[in-house]
Design a protein around this motif. Structure first.
Motif, mmCIF file in Angstrom:
data_model
loop_
_atom_site.group_PDB
_atom_site.id
_atom_site.type_symbol
_atom_site.label_atom_id
_atom_site.label_comp_id
_atom_site.label_asym_id
_atom_site.label_seq_id
_atom_site.Cartn_x
_atom_site.Cartn_y
_atom_site.Cartn_z
ATOM 1 N N ALA A 84 0.475 -0.619 0.236
ATOM 2 C CA ALA A 84 0.270 0.201 -0.257
ATOM 3 C C ALA A 84 1.213 1.423 -0.310
ATOM 4 O O ALA A 84 0.725 1.956 -0.866
ATOM 5 C CB ALA A 84 -0.690 -0.545 0.880
ATOM 6 N N THR A 85 2.352 1.640 0.650
ATOM 7 C CA THR A 85 3.142 2.064 0.734
ATOM 8 C C THR A 85 3.668 2.460 -0.565
ATOM 9 O O THR A 85 3.536 3.740 -1.392
ATOM 10 C CB THR A 85 3.993 2.191 1.771
ATOM 11 N N SER A 86 3.870 1.525 -1.306
ATOM 12 C CA SER A 86 4.624 1.721 -3.151
ATOM 13 C C SER A 86 3.143 2.255 -3.977
ATOM 14 O O SER A 86 3.837 2.907 -4.572
ATOM 15 C CB SER A 86 5.373 0.419 -3.010
ATOM 16 N N LEU A 87 2.317 1.198 -3.313
ATOM 17 C CA LEU A 87 1.131 1.941 -4.443
ATOM 18 C C LEU A 87 0.838 3.230 -4.315
ATOM 19 O O LEU A 87 0.949 4.065 -5.316
ATOM 20 C CB LEU A 87 0.300 0.997 -3.930
ATOM 21 N N ALA A 88 0.585 3.888 -3.046
ATOM 22 C CA ALA A 88 -0.079 5.019 -2.701
ATOM 23 C C ALA A 88 1.487 6.310 -2.992
ATOM 24 O O ALA A 88 1.291 7.370 -3.822
ATOM 25 C CB ALA A 88 0.692 5.169 -1.295
ATOM 26 N N ARG A 89 3.344 5.794 -3.328
ATOM 27 C CA ARG A 89 4.080 6.759 -3.738
ATOM 28 C C ARG A 89 3.842 6.568 -4.968
ATOM 29 O O ARG A 89 4.312 7.596 -6.090
ATOM 30 C CB ARG A 89 4.886 6.354 -3.322
ATOM 31 N N ALA A 90 3.323 5.429 -5.335
ATOM 32 C CA ALA A 90 3.746 6.032 -7.000
ATOM 33 C C ALA A 90 1.939 6.862 -7.803
ATOM 34 O O ALA A 90 2.190 6.928 -8.549
ATOM 35 C CB ALA A 90 3.074 3.999 -7.717
ATOM 36 N N SER A 91 0.998 6.341 -6.701
ATOM 37 C CA SER A 91 0.201 7.161 -7.351
ATOM 38 C C SER A 91 0.058 9.339 -7.172
ATOM 39 O O SER A 91 0.104 9.386 -8.237
ATOM 40 C CB SER A 91 -1.189 6.900 -6.351
ATOM 41 N N LEU A 92 0.921 9.543 -6.008
ATOM 42 C CA LEU A 92 1.373 10.880 -6.077
ATOM 43 C C LEU A 92 2.373 11.158 -6.879
ATOM 44 O O LEU A 92 2.214 12.155 -7.494
ATOM 45 C CB LEU A 92 2.244 10.956 -4.431
ATOM 46 N N THR A 93 3.261 10.562 -7.012
ATOM 47 C CA THR A 93 4.145 10.241 -8.757
ATOM 48 C C THR A 93 3.407 10.515 -10.083
ATOM 49 O O THR A 93 4.042 11.572 -9.868
ATOM 50 C CB THR A 93 5.066 9.375 -8.583
ATOM 51 N N GLY A 94 2.716 9.475 -9.867
ATOM 52 C CA GLY A 94 1.932 9.912 -11.457
ATOM 53 C C GLY A 94 0.893 11.017 -11.262
ATOM 54 O O GLY A 94 0.545 11.854 -12.440
ATOM 55 N N LEU A 95 0.226 11.130 -10.113
ATOM 56 C CA LEU A 95 -0.729 12.096 -10.213
ATOM 57 C C LEU A 95 -0.023 14.141 -10.389
ATOM 58 O O LEU A 95 -0.424 14.641 -11.195
ATOM 59 C CB LEU A 95 -1.219 12.847 -8.551
ATOM 60 N N ASN A 96 1.730 13.938 -9.721
ATOM 61 C CA ASN A 96 2.546 14.763 -10.326
ATOM 62 C C ASN A 96 2.499 15.113 -11.100
ATOM 63 O O ASN A 96 3.005 15.965 -11.573
ATOM 64 C CB ASN A 96 3.564 15.126 -8.373
ATOM 65 N N LYS A 97 3.229 14.066 -11.870
ATOM 66 C CA LYS A 97 3.305 14.369 -13.034
ATOM 67 C C LYS A 97 2.069 14.569 -13.914
ATOM 68 O O LYS A 97 2.664 15.872 -14.906
ATOM 69 C CB LYS A 97 3.960 13.207 -14.078
ATOM 70 N N LYS A 98 1.536 14.746 -14.226
ATOM 71 C CA LYS A 98 -0.632 15.147 -14.838
ATOM 72 C C LYS A 98 -0.308 16.169 -14.112
ATOM 73 O O LYS A 98 -0.368 16.883 -15.073
ATOM 74 C CB LYS A 98 -0.761 14.137 -14.336
#
Length: 161
Positions: free
Chosen positions: A108-122
């Protein structure tokens, strides 16, 4: 409590924003609760090879896409109710990324970090857009970008038990 401090008056209208965010927060709290996340993770082991289980990755990507759908299409404005939902979602992802609840699965930590990274790129792409003219929307997206950037740069102590 609905009382305005300076004039000591109660609201006479219905607090729409408060009511809606209360419901949205309750749903997100339930979805990102450590027990729920652990059950979804365990669910992956309950299916045969040809069956497709609902995974934690499915949960994260589906919520990201639906809550932040405005980042995928040119938009001029995001409503105040949607902005509140997006803020609440970002808070949930931040808690998981920074491991404020140690009981959540590491995935969940890894997926949350990936989500935030993707959101920031967008967000970076949308913030460069000329079509984003609404002042409140631009301010919301800029603040979100800045907050996510700070979270992603934070040093997190992860126990390796």
């Amino acid at each position: 409590d609905g009382i305005d401090g300076m004039y000591n008056t109660r609201r006479v209208d219905y607090p729409w924003h408060d009511s809606v965010i209360w419901l949205q927060r309750a749903v997100l709290n339930r979805l990102y609760e450590p027990v729920t996340l652990s059950r979804i993770q365990d669910n992956e082991l309950r299916f045969e090879g040809t069956q497709k289980p609902f995974t934690m990755a499915d949960l994260f990507t589906t919520l990201d896409a639906s809550i932040w759908s405005e980042l995928s299409v040119p938009t001029e404005r995001i409503s105040s109710l949607r902005r509140n939902l997006q803020r609440e979602h970002m808070k949930q992802l931040t808690r998981l990324t920074l491991r404020t609840n140690q009981q959540a699965p590491e995935d969940a930590t890894s997926l949350a970090r990936a989500s935030l990274t993707g959101l920031n790129k967008k967000l970076a792409v949308v913030l460069r857009s000329e079509s984003l003219r609404d002042v409140a929307t631009r301010a919301h997206l800029q603040e979100t970008y800045d907050r996510i950037s700070a979270v992603l740069q934070a040093q997190v102590q992860k126990p390796w038990d």
